[in-house]
Design an enzyme around this catalytic site. Structure first.
Site, short mmCIF file in Angstrom:
data_model
loop_
_atom_site.label_atom_id
_atom_site.label_comp_id
_atom_site.label_asym_id
_atom_site.label_seq_id
_atom_site.Cartn_x
_atom_site.Cartn_y
_atom_site.Cartn_z
N GLN A 184 0.83 -1.20 0.00
CA GLN A 184 0.00 0.00 0.00
C GLN A 184 0.88 1.26 0.00
OE1 GLN A 184 -3.36 -0.52 -0.06
NE2 GLN A 184 -3.77 1.66 -0.33
N SER A 219 -6.31 1.71 4.17
CA SER A 219 -7.08 1.01 3.15
C SER A 219 -7.76 -0.22 3.75
CB SER A 219 -6.17 0.56 2.01
OG SER A 219 -6.86 -0.35 1.17
N HIS A 221 -8.24 -2.73 2.17
CA HIS A 221 -7.48 -3.87 1.65
C HIS A 221 -6.37 -4.26 2.64
CE1 HIS A 221 -9.43 -4.06 -2.27
NE2 HIS A 221 -9.39 -2.74 -2.31
N GLU A 271 -16.01 4.08 -6.49
CA GLU A 271 -15.42 2.77 -6.81
C GLU A 271 -16.49 1.69 -6.78
OE1 GLU A 271 -12.03 1.77 -4.42
OE2 GLU A 271 -10.86 3.48 -5.11
ZN LIG Z 1 -10.57 -1.57 -3.45
#
Ligand SMILES: [Zn+2]
Length: 300
Positions: A184, A219, A221, A271
């Site tokens: 990241q 994030s 993620h 997104e």
């Molecule tokens: Zn994403």
């Protein structure tokens, strides 16, 4: 002599009779004593039995009471924490926006570092103001036979959703799941350089980069709670996969985390491919209310 005999014989007779009476009396007394003694013996014996029984129960009472208080305290101990652990659950059930993010959000420069609330882990909010520490290391598993990983707790729900979609003829291809803090950081720095190359100052480039690539630790993620779904040439919003997710993802606890009309709050671009696990209850409430996670948790 006869007289004497006559005189003496009654005396002898009476003497014998007296002796015999005394003997009888003695026998009776002895018999009475025997009876009395045996009664006493029986009484003592039975008393002893009772005493032994009492002592046994007292001994058992010692083990039982000594066990009972242990049990009692164990029970108390085991009951109390249950009450303590169930209480916050009932609180969070009636007040969903209770979260670990009680601290004020930080900034991109100075973010608030958070710890995950074990109980409400699925509501963990990360963004440029709230970040997980660089030491965070989730328990990861690969999903749907892909090369993508998610937090083990989330993966099972993703698989469930994936299989349900498959039954409807839709394949939710896992495209990007967990990302390490280092990955990241590398991606984020690359984006900053990109904007600096376009003439933005370093500070401006950092803010602009964060709308597309979140700073490390901020994030979803990095948490392993989100999956970017499908990598196709067409705009994801136009796909059958997106339509299926819009209709069904909340049933499996997933939300589209960065909607188009909430960019001023999320500070992230629209997104449609980014789906985040928040639990079924929160996902349905978010879907029905149109709120984003920041608003839902009261830290927008
Ligand atoms: Zn994403």
């Amino acid at each position: 002599m006869i007289e004497m005999n006559k005189n003496t014989s009654p005396d002898k007779k009476s003497l014998k009779a007296r002796e015999s009476n005394a003997a009888k009396f003695l026998c009776v007394v002895l018999a009475l004593i025997t009876v009395f003694v045996s009664i006493v013996c029986v009484a003592v014996h039975s008393n002893n039995k009772k005493l032994i029984a009492a002592q046994t129960s007292a001994a058992g009472g010692d083990t039982v009471p000594s066990a009972k208080p242990v049990d009692a305290t164990q029970n108390n101990n085991s009951v109390k924490p249950v009450e303590k652990t169930t209480e916050p659950v009932s609180v969070t059930e009636t007040q969903p926006p209770v979260t670990h993010n009680t601290a004020q959000p930080g900034t991109i420069e100075n973010p608030t570092i958070i710890t995950i609330d074990e109980e409400n882990w699925h509501l963990t909010l990360v963004n440029s103001g709230y970040r997980i520490p660089d030491t965070y290391s989730p328990d990861l598993v690969y999903v749907c036979g892909s090369g993508e990983r998610l937090d083990r707790k989330v993966a099972e729900h993703y698989e469930e959703m994936y299989n349900a979609a498959l039954k409807d003829g839709v394949t939710l291809t896992p495209c990007s799941g967990y990302r390490s803090y280092e990955t990241q950081e590398r991606n984020y720095n690359r984006k900053i350089e990109f904007y600096q190359g376009q003439g933005y100052s370093y500070e401006e480039a950092k803010v602009k980069a964060a709308t597309i690539i979140m700073p490390p630790g901020s994030s979803e993620h990095n948490l392993g709670y989100a999956m970017d779904i499908v990598c196709v040439d067409e705009w994801f919003e136009d796909t059958a996969e997106f339509k299926w997710l819009q209709e069904n993802a909340a049933d499996y606890g997933f939300i589209m985390r960065y909607p188009e009309d909430k960019q001023d709050i999320t500070k992230v671009i629209y997104e449609p491919w980014h789906w985040r696990y928040v639990g079924v209850e929160a996902a349905k409430e978010l879907k029905d209310s149109g709120l984003v996670l920041e608003e839902y948790l009261g830290v927008a």
